[in-house]
Design a protein around this motif. Structure first.
Motif, PDB file in Angstrom:
ATOM      1  N   ILE A  10       0.834  -1.221   0.000  1.00  0.00           N
ATOM      2  CA  ILE A  10       0.000   0.000   0.000  1.00  0.00           C
ATOM      3  C   ILE A  10       0.865   1.265   0.000  1.00  0.00           C
ATOM      4  N   ILE A  11       2.150   1.094  -0.259  1.00  0.00           N
ATOM      5  CA  ILE A  11       3.116   2.188  -0.424  1.00  0.00           C
ATOM      6  C   ILE A  11       3.143   3.113   0.798  1.00  0.00           C
ATOM      7  N   LEU A  12       3.746   2.628   1.859  1.00  0.00           N
ATOM      8  CA  LEU A  12       3.988   3.427   3.052  1.00  0.00           C
ATOM      9  C   LEU A  12       5.483   3.694   3.134  1.00  0.00           C
TER      10      LEU A  12
ATOM     11  N   ARG B 267      -4.426  10.379  -0.157  1.00  0.00           N
ATOM     12  CA  ARG B 267      -4.269   9.054   0.455  1.00  0.00           C
ATOM     13  C   ARG B 267      -4.483   7.947  -0.571  1.00  0.00           C
ATOM     14  N   LEU B 268      -5.507   8.119  -1.412  1.00  0.00           N
ATOM     15  CA  LEU B 268      -5.768   7.148  -2.472  1.00  0.00           C
ATOM     16  C   LEU B 268      -4.639   7.140  -3.492  1.00  0.00           C
ATOM     17  N   THR B 269      -4.233   8.322  -3.935  1.00  0.00           N
ATOM     18  CA  THR B 269      -3.213   8.443  -4.981  1.00  0.00           C
ATOM     19  C   THR B 269      -1.906   7.788  -4.573  1.00  0.00           C
ATOM     20  N   ARG B 270      -1.567   7.902  -3.288  1.00  0.00           N
ATOM     21  CA  ARG B 270      -0.339   7.298  -2.751  1.00  0.00           C
ATOM     22  C   ARG B 270      -0.239   5.817  -3.092  1.00  0.00           C
ATOM     23  N   GLN B 271      -1.369   5.134  -3.178  1.00  0.00           N
ATOM     24  CA  GLN B 271      -1.359   3.692  -3.411  1.00  0.00           C
ATOM     25  C   GLN B 271      -1.082   3.323  -4.863  1.00  0.00           C
TER      26      GLN B 271
ATOM     27  N   ALA C   3       3.192  10.569  -6.081  1.00  0.00           N
ATOM     28  CA  ALA C   3       2.008  11.180  -6.695  1.00  0.00           C
ATOM     29  C   ALA C   3       1.101  11.832  -5.666  1.00  0.00           C
ATOM     30  N   CYS C   4       1.161  11.369  -4.429  1.00  0.00           N
ATOM     31  CA  CYS C   4       0.269  11.938  -3.408  1.00  0.00           C
ATOM     32  C   CYS C   4       0.588  13.404  -3.162  1.00  0.00           C
TER      33      CYS C   4
ATOM     34  N   SER D 156      -1.203   8.389   6.208  1.00  0.00           N
ATOM     35  CA  SER D 156      -0.087   8.641   5.293  1.00  0.00           C
ATOM     36  C   SER D 156      -0.619   9.325   4.032  1.00  0.00           C
ATOM     37  N   TYR D 157      -0.410  10.642   3.954  1.00  0.00           N
ATOM     38  CA  TYR D 157      -0.887  11.446   2.833  1.00  0.00           C
ATOM     39  C   TYR D 157      -0.116  12.759   2.836  1.00  0.00           C
TER      40      TYR D 157
END
Length: 324
Positions: A24-26, A131-135, A140-141, A162-163
């Motif tokens: 989930i790209i953290l 938050r969505l874009t980060r994934q 991109a977030c 995480s955003y």
């Protein structure tokens, strides 16, 4: 169910380099960026019940393989949020060299997230969209916002904290960036592979992480007071520390080309001669040079004359997401 969105790429002044959760790209650290007006992606998403699968074109050409899979998987996130199972036709036009260290995935996934959510009827605020874009793509977030933005790594395992958050808008400070194009070829080591190898094997990685807190605090102070030298010094040093971690990885690797070093050395030389300029480099060979408007002609002419330089793209601070 159709929408078009435009997103600009961003350049990280405090780098994002390393994930603590790849699925989930953290990230392993906070990062801070400047959105640029010179590079952008425009994406149209149209959901259509007659489609039997997602369709994706980039610059007019059908896309398949890993890039297609990433886009389709990201659309699955949007469909699940909306509770609608309908395939989409995605048409993207990229004004960014793809996979050459110009953050094409940042503008690409930010535009995809914005158009995809609007077309399906979701009404997300900027934080939810970030938050969505980060994934889709971590960096991109930050492209949801114009000007300066900070991606907060968060502490929760589900990624809910995480955003990116805005630091200063595009019209806050007329700081300029010259993107020095040395190569538009795809990288031999992708950012994802490079990050993983660095996190897992580089003895320098812990030192890099330990330095981030101080860099962030000081660069935000520099932005607040519009202290160009302070911001430039911190950004350049942070970039060099990040690239040092790749040289310590096993096997070691670097994104730099011969011409990358030529540009870096020219920037140092210009500073010694009294011109306040600084560089930063993402995961690629191309160099971004920070400068103030009054030095624009000098910066462009000096950098354009260097061997290996194929183009100079000048940018001002860019806007966040726009809908067309």
């Amino acid at each position: 169910m159709k929408a078009t969105a435009k997103a600009h790429t961003n350049i990280a002044l405090i780098k994002y380099w390393g994930k603590r959760n790849e699925l989930i790209i953290l990230p392993t650290n906070n990062s801070l960026s400047l959105t640029l007006d010179g590079y952008f992606t425009t994406t149209t998403v149209e959901y259509n019940h007659s489609l039997s699968k997602d369709e994706f074109t980039l610059d007019g050409l059908a896309v398949s393989g890993e890039s297609y899979n990433r886009v389709s998987a990201f659309l699955d996130l949007i469909r699940n949020m909306a509770g609608k199972q309908v395939f989409a036709r995605v048409e993207s036009v990229n004004d960014v060299p793809t996979a050459a260290g110009f953050a094409s995935s940042a503008s690409g996934f930010a535009a995809l997230a914005a158009a995809g959510t609007k077309a399906i009827g979701l009404k997300l605020n900027d934080q939810e969209l970030s938050r969505l874009t980060r994934q889709g793509s971590g960096s991109a977030c930050r492209s949801i916002y114009g000007g300066f933005a900070e991606w907060e790594m968060g502490m929760r395992e589900d990624g809910s904290d995480s955003y990116a958050v805005p630091i200063a808008p595009a019209d806050y400070w007329d700081i300029r960036v010259a993107a020095v194009v040395l190569s538009s070829e795809q990288k031999s080591v992708s950012s994802r592979v490079g990050m993983r190898r660095t996190v897992e094997t580089s003895p320098f990685f812990k030192g890099w992480l330990d330095s981030i807190g101080k860099d962030l605090l000081e660069i935000k102070q520099g932005i607040q007071t519009r202290d160009f030298e302070k911001v430039g010094e911190i950004a350049e040093a942070n970039c060099l520390k990040m690239h040092a971690t790749t040289l310590g990885a096993s096997p070691p690797f670097t994104y730099w080309h011969d011409a990358t070093l030529v540009v870096m050395q020219k920037v140092w030389e210009m500073r010694l001669q009294g011109t306040p300029v600084y560089f930063t480099i993402d995961a690629g060979p191309n160099v971004k040079v920070l400068y103030l408007p009054e030095y624009e002609d000098q910066v462009k002419q000096t950098l354009a004359s260097l061997p290996g330089v194929s183009d100079i793209r000048l940018s001002k601070p860019g806007q966040g997401i726009t809908y067309l």
